[in-house]
Motif scaffolding. Structure first.
Motif: not given
Ligand code: F3S
Length: 78
Positions: A4, A8, A11-12, A14-15, A32, A49, A51, A53
């Motif tokens: 990652i 991230c 933002v996190k 988490g999906i 993460f 993700c 974004v 990442a």
């Protein structure tokens, strides 16, 4: 492993953790992290993700290479 990278941070979303079949993505303080030996390199997290990442380790851009070590370091105490 996959890794990652910077987008991230803070933002996190988490999906990615729901996409991972081996639950190897762990929450850190600001981002993460993917456990480098638990990861089976299936790539399920990479496209999900929002974004963008997540990268395969061998495809990490030069500017994001420190995140290889950061993902590893996140588990040194575990
Ligand atoms: Fe971060 Fe993307 Fe996962 S923002 S928590 S790598 S879905």
């Amino acid at each position: 492993t996959l890794v990652i990278t910077s987008t991230c941070i803070d933002v996190k979303d988490g999906i990615c953790t729901t996409a991972c079949p081996v639950d190897c993505i762990y929450e850190g303080e600001r981002m993460f992290y993917i456990h480098p030996t638990e990861c089976i390199e299936c790539g399920m997290c990479e496209s999900i993700c929002p974004v963008d990442a997540i990268r395969y380790a061998d495809e990490v851009e030069e500017s994001q290479r420190p995140f290889l070590a950061l993902n590893e370091a996140a588990f040194h105490d575990a």
